[in-house]
Design an enzyme around this catalytic site. Structure first.
Site, PDB file in Angstrom:
ATOM      1  N   LYS A  10     -55.264 -12.148  -8.963  1.00 10.74           N
ATOM      2  CA  LYS A  10     -55.717 -11.467  -7.985  1.00 10.74           C
ATOM      3  C   LYS A  10     -56.428 -10.199  -8.351  1.00 10.74           C
ATOM      4  O   LYS A  10     -57.532 -10.092  -8.855  1.00 10.74           O
ATOM      5  CB  LYS A  10     -54.799 -11.244  -6.764  1.00 10.74           C
ATOM      6  CG  LYS A  10     -54.376 -12.681  -6.134  1.00 10.74           C
ATOM      7  CD  LYS A  10     -54.006 -12.438  -4.521  1.00 10.74           C
ATOM      8  CE  LYS A  10     -54.027 -13.848  -3.969  1.00 10.74           C
ATOM      9  NZ  LYS A  10     -52.998 -14.553  -3.538  1.00 10.74           N
ATOM     10  N   TYR A  70     -44.538 -18.049  -1.049  1.00 12.84           N
ATOM     11  CA  TYR A  70     -46.048 -18.675  -1.545  1.00 12.84           C
ATOM     12  C   TYR A  70     -46.323 -18.431  -3.049  1.00 12.84           C
ATOM     13  O   TYR A  70     -46.393 -17.392  -3.563  1.00 12.84           O
ATOM     14  CB  TYR A  70     -46.950 -18.138  -0.658  1.00 12.84           C
ATOM     15  CG  TYR A  70     -48.373 -18.577  -0.887  1.00 12.84           C
ATOM     16  CD1 TYR A  70     -48.642 -19.964  -0.380  1.00 12.84           C
ATOM     17  CD2 TYR A  70     -49.127 -18.059  -1.787  1.00 12.84           C
ATOM     18  CE1 TYR A  70     -49.889 -20.690  -0.752  1.00 12.84           C
ATOM     19  CE2 TYR A  70     -50.460 -18.606  -2.179  1.00 12.84           C
ATOM     20  CZ  TYR A  70     -50.610 -20.011  -1.775  1.00 12.84           C
ATOM     21  OH  TYR A  70     -51.975 -20.639  -2.065  1.00 12.84           O
ATOM     22  N   ASP A  91     -43.210 -13.654  -9.471  1.00 17.31           N
ATOM     23  CA  ASP A  91     -44.779 -13.712  -9.379  1.00 17.31           C
ATOM     24  C   ASP A  91     -45.246 -12.439  -8.718  1.00 17.31           C
ATOM     25  O   ASP A  91     -45.275 -12.370  -7.474  1.00 17.31           O
ATOM     26  CB  ASP A  91     -44.851 -15.092  -8.400  1.00 17.31           C
ATOM     27  CG  ASP A  91     -46.345 -15.311  -7.885  1.00 17.31           C
ATOM     28  OD1 ASP A  91     -47.262 -14.701  -8.232  1.00 17.31           O
ATOM     29  OD2 ASP A  91     -46.516 -16.267  -7.124  1.00 17.31           O
ATOM     30  N   TYR A 116     -58.557 -24.279   3.389  1.00 12.96           N
ATOM     31  CA  TYR A 116     -57.735 -24.890   4.398  1.00 12.96           C
ATOM     32  C   TYR A 116     -58.626 -25.063   5.738  1.00 12.96           C
ATOM     33  O   TYR A 116     -58.337 -24.688   6.924  1.00 12.96           O
ATOM     34  CB  TYR A 116     -56.752 -23.888   4.819  1.00 12.96           C
ATOM     35  CG  TYR A 116     -56.024 -23.298   3.713  1.00 12.96           C
ATOM     36  CD1 TYR A 116     -54.995 -24.051   2.859  1.00 12.96           C
ATOM     37  CD2 TYR A 116     -56.136 -21.976   3.238  1.00 12.96           C
ATOM     38  CE1 TYR A 116     -54.585 -23.520   1.767  1.00 12.96           C
ATOM     39  CE2 TYR A 116     -55.593 -21.480   2.197  1.00 12.96           C
ATOM     40  CZ  TYR A 116     -54.796 -22.168   1.436  1.00 12.96           C
ATOM     41  OH  TYR A 116     -54.230 -21.736   0.150  1.00 12.96           O
TER      42      TYR A 116
HETATM   43  C1  LIG Z   1     -52.497 -15.996  -4.108  1.00 10.41           C
HETATM   44  C2  LIG Z   1     -51.287 -16.196  -4.773  1.00 10.41           C
HETATM   45  C3  LIG Z   1     -51.202 -17.250  -5.736  1.00 10.41           C
HETATM   46  C4  LIG Z   1     -52.046 -18.268  -5.946  1.00 10.41           C
HETATM   47  O1  LIG Z   1     -53.262 -17.517  -6.593  1.00 10.41           O
HETATM   48  P1  LIG Z   1     -54.735 -18.438  -6.455  1.00 10.41           P
HETATM   49  O2  LIG Z   1     -55.653 -17.500  -7.573  1.00 10.41           O
HETATM   50  O3  LIG Z   1     -55.220 -18.530  -5.223  1.00 10.41           O
HETATM   51  O4  LIG Z   1     -54.318 -19.607  -7.248  1.00 10.41           O
HETATM   52  C5  LIG Z   1     -49.880 -17.305  -6.363  1.00 10.41           C
HETATM   53  N1  LIG Z   1     -48.854 -16.498  -5.843  1.00 10.41           N
HETATM   54  C6  LIG Z   1     -48.999 -15.630  -5.232  1.00 10.41           C
HETATM   55  C7  LIG Z   1     -47.813 -14.630  -4.632  1.00 10.41           C
HETATM   56  C8  LIG Z   1     -50.164 -15.323  -4.638  1.00 10.41           C
HETATM   57  O5  LIG Z   1     -50.318 -14.369  -3.512  1.00 10.41           O
END
Ligand SMILES: *Cc1c(COP(=O)(O)O)cnc(C)c1O
Length: 422
Positions: free
Chosen positions: A273, A143, A244, A15
């Protein structure tokens, strides 16, 4: 010497502009909770490198796992071939994630795991002859990543919708849950999502949400009761539920997975992550048998297959990281961090620039009244010997679980001192 001038001229950072890039700090080493800069300064990492490094850096067990796997094979294609690291990892994930998630798609990053989840949800309906259930219902403040489908379910105002509105799938958004973590959830709290489901369920393939903790969309913690009610609504309206847990997974909120706060199982679960303890890029999308059967019946095949799918090096590291976590007193550590964060950050409330504080598990947030100047904040924190990277009005930390009392105190003191400077 690290060539910062070359970096500035040629390398994109997250970014940022290529014409006016923000300063970056050269790192030469990282160990435990410390990031070491080229000039020898050591910073306590309050970010766990964006939620990943739950065991800290240069972890001996993880180092060993990488080396061991490297000697067998670092990679092999996953089309037509398979291997022990993928099988072992799938076995572990099926075992530790909420009940009935038993099919595993292993990919390379969180955004891809979200793309895969959304594609699964859409293919599930298409393969059953239902072409109209092709939208996703998301929450404001969400997000889910930076690729196109993932972007299309991020918060429509703080996300990137305005930039790409013509090339992004159109989706529905319910209000951000107003009922907070540790609080009950009233009928009024679910009225927004309930209304959208009632009016549009025939076009909606799935609800996607970050359970309990909305991360990069605003560090917002909401009621477990809300999550439980959404699970019921999804079943009632014949809509799949995608959780997610890319940020919340692997203990961050005090439960191994945040869905456990509400005792629910989603139909599809995204992980990433902290999956490899921050060592390598890896993600996974798990689903229940209802989803896999829906996609596969009548000769259906799931249409996704990244080059680095099931990368053995990353899978072996993930297995080591998960075992290390499960063998550690992680819950006690996270609870201790939560207690200390709540007590220490309380002092920030006395500052006029502070709006409120929130804590859950190993996450501490200080919400300011005004937006924080990132460059100024970063310089301040580095001068204090800590690594904290705020965004918008949010000053927050989610340190490695192995952080000590004194080190955590240094982080929270730096946060308090910062709130005094603005
Ligand atoms: C970081 C994140 C993503 C995206 O993961 P990347 O490895 O950066 O592509 C998707 N959903 C959530 C909740 C996140 O924190």
């Amino acid at each position: 010497m690290i060539d910062l001038k070359y970096d500035k001229t040629h390398i994109w950072h997250p970014y940022t502009s290529m014409q006016e890039p923000l300063p970056v700090y050269p790192v030469t080493k990282a160990d435990g909770v410390y990031i070491q800069l080229e000039d020898g300064r050591r910073l306590i990492d309050g970010m766990a490198s964006w939620w990943c490094m739950i065991h800290g850096y240069n972890q001996p067990e993880l180092n060993k796992a990488v080396c061991r796997q490297l000697e067998n094979m670092s990679h092999v294609m996953f089309g037509g071939l398979t291997h022990e690291p993928a099988i072992e990892l799938a076995r572990l994930l099926v075992e530790i994630t909420p009940p009935s998630l038993e099919k595993v798609f292993i990919s390379d990053s969180g955004s891809v795991a979200v793309e895969v989840a959304i594609k699964m949800a859409k293919q599930f309906w298409i393969n059953q002859g239902n072409q109209s259930k092709n939208k996703v219902l998301s929450l404001r403040g969400a997000y889910h990543g930076d690729t196109f489908s993932a972007m299309s379910v991020c918060d429509p105002e703080t996300g990137m919708h305005h930039l790409f509105k013509d090339s992004m799938p159109l989706n529905y958004f319910a209000e951000r849950p107003a009922c907070r973590y540790r609080e009950p959830c009233s009928e009024e709290n679910i009225s927004s999502i309930n209304f959208i489901l009632q009016s549009h369920h025939e076009e909606i393939s799935a609800v996607i949400l970050e359970p309990i903790v909305q991360g990069a969309g605003g560090m917002w913690f909401y009621s477990a009761d809300y999550l439980a009610k959404i699970r019921v609504l999804c079943d009632e309206f014949n809509v799949l539920l995608i959780a997610d847990e890319i940020a919340t997974g692997f203990g961050r909120t005090g439960k191994l997975f945040a869905c456990e706060h509400a005792n629910i199982s989603p139909d599809i679960l995204c992980l990433g992550k902290a999956l490899t303890g921050g060592y390598l890029s890896l993600a996974a999308t798990l689903s229940n048998q209802k989803v896999s059967d829906g996609i596969s019946k009548n000769g259906g095949v799931f249409m996704h297959g990244p080059t680095f799918m099931g990368n053995p090096l990353a899978c072996a590291t993930a297995i080591a990281s998960i075992n290390l976590l499960l063998d550690s007193p992680w819950q006690e550590r996270v609870n201790n961090i939560e207690r200390q964060l709540s007590a220490d950050l309380e002092n920030c409330l006395k500052q006029t620039a502070v709006q409120e504080i929130r804590t859950i598990g190993a996450i501490g947030v200080v919400e300011m009244k005004e937006a924080i100047d990132l460059k100024v904040a970063q310089e301040f924190f580095v001068s204090q010997g800590v690594w904290i990277r705020p965004f918008g009005r949010l000053l927050y930390i989610m340190p490695p679980y192995i952080i000590g009392k004194k080190e955590l105190e240094k982080l929270t003191n730096a946060m308090l001192d910062f709130t005094r400077t603005v």
